[in-house]
Design an enzyme around this catalytic site. Sequence first.
Site, short mmCIF file in Angstrom:
data_model
loop_
_atom_site.label_atom_id
_atom_site.label_comp_id
_atom_site.label_asym_id
_atom_site.label_seq_id
_atom_site.Cartn_x
_atom_site.Cartn_y
_atom_site.Cartn_z
N CYS A 39 26.27 1.88 18.02
CA CYS A 39 25.82 2.08 16.64
C CYS A 39 24.74 1.08 16.26
O CYS A 39 24.54 0.06 16.92
CB CYS A 39 26.98 1.86 15.67
SG CYS A 39 28.36 2.96 15.88
N CYS A 43 25.79 0.97 10.42
CA CYS A 43 26.68 2.13 10.49
C CYS A 43 27.85 1.96 9.53
O CYS A 43 28.49 0.92 9.48
CB CYS A 43 27.19 2.35 11.92
SG CYS A 43 28.09 3.91 12.10
N CYS A 70 26.12 7.08 18.34
CA CYS A 70 27.00 7.45 17.23
C CYS A 70 26.47 8.70 16.53
O CYS A 70 25.27 8.82 16.31
CB CYS A 70 27.05 6.28 16.25
SG CYS A 70 27.93 6.60 14.72
N CYS A 73 25.39 7.30 12.58
CA CYS A 73 24.19 6.49 12.30
C CYS A 73 23.01 6.83 13.20
O CYS A 73 21.89 6.40 12.95
CB CYS A 73 24.51 5.01 12.39
SG CYS A 73 24.83 4.37 14.06
#
Length: 187
Positions: A39, A43, A70, A73
């Site tokens: 991430c 995030c 992710c 994000c």
Amino acid sequence: MDDYPIPNIPPVYWKAISNNDSSFDNKFYYGVKTTKIFCRPSCKSRTPNKNNVYIFKEAQLALEFGFRPCKRCQPDNLLLPNEEWVELICDWIDENFQDDMTLNSLSETFHSSQFHLQRTFNKVKGESPLSYLKKIRLTTAADKLKNTDYPIQVISSDVGFQNNAYFSTAFKKYYNVTPKNYRKQFR
């Protein structure tokens, strides 16, 4: 590649992760070893266990080490294909099925909304994540009933059912026989 992993996360990086600080985006990325997802610091997903976090200076480095971007994000605008994402979720469930698990906890673990996770999982697997979880628990229980002498209550608890009566009802619905009679068939 000697950047992987940074064994002691600098306090300023951990603070950025904990506070979802967007001013650190593109300065580093963090990967969570239990989910294999990485991430941006900003995030909005649940803050991971610090002991499971690796720091990467570039998104590409996280990818090289088998981490996936992710869904929430989208670090460097990379996006994991739905099929791969659902397989990661299935692998997670397969390894952790005995733990207390809800759609909410799955969505937090896999950085998604509950609606998106449910819809995508259903589209890819043809069943909901919780149906998949129940199936894994019940097939594991059936195997234990066949191959061990553990009491039914112990097996129920071992595979993640909090309530023995619910376990018996779910087992009977899935196998058309009670756990006790299922065991008798194999004795």
